[in-house]
Design a protein around this motif. Structure first.
Motif, PDB file in Angstrom:
ATOM      1  N   ILE A   1       3.986  -0.719 -11.123  1.00 41.29           N
ATOM      2  CA  ILE A   1       3.377  -1.183  -9.885  1.00 41.29           C
ATOM      3  C   ILE A   1       1.902  -1.366 -10.199  1.00 41.29           C
ATOM      4  CG2 ILE A   1       2.844  -0.661  -7.479  1.00 41.29           C
ATOM      5  CD1 ILE A   1       5.319   1.187  -7.500  1.00 41.29           C
ATOM      6  N   THR A   2       1.413  -2.571  -9.992  1.00 37.07           N
ATOM      7  CA  THR A   2       0.006  -2.846 -10.284  1.00 37.07           C
ATOM      8  C   THR A   2      -0.711  -3.323  -9.029  1.00 37.07           C
ATOM      9  OG1 THR A   2       0.604  -5.070 -11.011  1.00 37.07           O
ATOM     10  CG2 THR A   2       0.373  -3.412 -12.717  1.00 37.07           C
ATOM     11  N   LEU A   3      -1.985  -3.010  -8.966  1.00 38.46           N
ATOM     12  CA  LEU A   3      -2.818  -3.463  -7.864  1.00 38.46           C
ATOM     13  C   LEU A   3      -3.491  -4.759  -8.297  1.00 38.46           C
ATOM     14  CD1 LEU A   3      -3.969  -2.899  -5.057  1.00 38.46           C
ATOM     15  CD2 LEU A   3      -5.835  -1.665  -6.182  1.00 38.46           C
ATOM     16  N   GLU A   4      -3.261  -5.829  -7.544  1.00 38.13           N
ATOM     17  CA  GLU A   4      -3.842  -7.118  -7.874  1.00 38.13           C
ATOM     18  C   GLU A   4      -5.225  -7.264  -7.240  1.00 38.13           C
ATOM     19  OE1 GLU A   4      -0.784  -9.940  -6.751  1.00 38.13           O
ATOM     20  OE2 GLU A   4       0.159  -9.661  -8.703  1.00 38.13           O
ATOM     21  N   SER A   5      -5.983  -8.233  -7.687  1.00 40.53           N
ATOM     22  CA  SER A   5      -7.341  -8.432  -7.183  1.00 40.53           C
ATOM     23  C   SER A   5      -7.356  -8.758  -5.694  1.00 40.53           C
ATOM     24  CB  SER A   5      -8.040  -9.556  -7.971  1.00 40.53           C
ATOM     25  OG  SER A   5      -7.309 -10.762  -7.818  1.00 40.53           O
TER      26      SER A   5
END
Length: 92
Positions: free
Chosen positions: A80-84
């Protein structure tokens, strides 16, 4: 994502009885976008500096659980990644 982060608090002692292992596992019932799970992991990492925090979800879905027709084989890894944009992206 910011809404999730603002609503999550960690209570209790920062030592949390972790002992030498310093490992924390977060268990969630359902993960869709991963925003809540991501926020929980980040908050725990901030409070328990140096601990290894991992997360596990019982069910992963792309939408409403009422629409789930089939349970697939478990997935043992994912990210799970946090996008800009401030939104999370879950793979797979």
């Amino acid at each position: 994502m910011a809404d999730h982060d603002r609503t999550i608090a960690v209570s209790g002692s920062p030592s949390l009885g972790l002992g030498r292992s310093r490992r924390i596992t977060v268990v969630d019932d359902v993960v869709t976008t991963g925003a809540t799970l991501y926020a929980c992991v980040k908050r725990l990492e901030a409070v328990h500096t140096g601990a290894t925090v991992r997360a596990f979800a019982m069910v992963r879905t792309r939408g409403d659980l009422a629409q789930v027709e089939t349970v697939l084989d478990p997935v043992s890894d994912g990210t799970i990644t946090l996008e800009s944009t401030g939104h999370t992206r879950r793979e797979p």
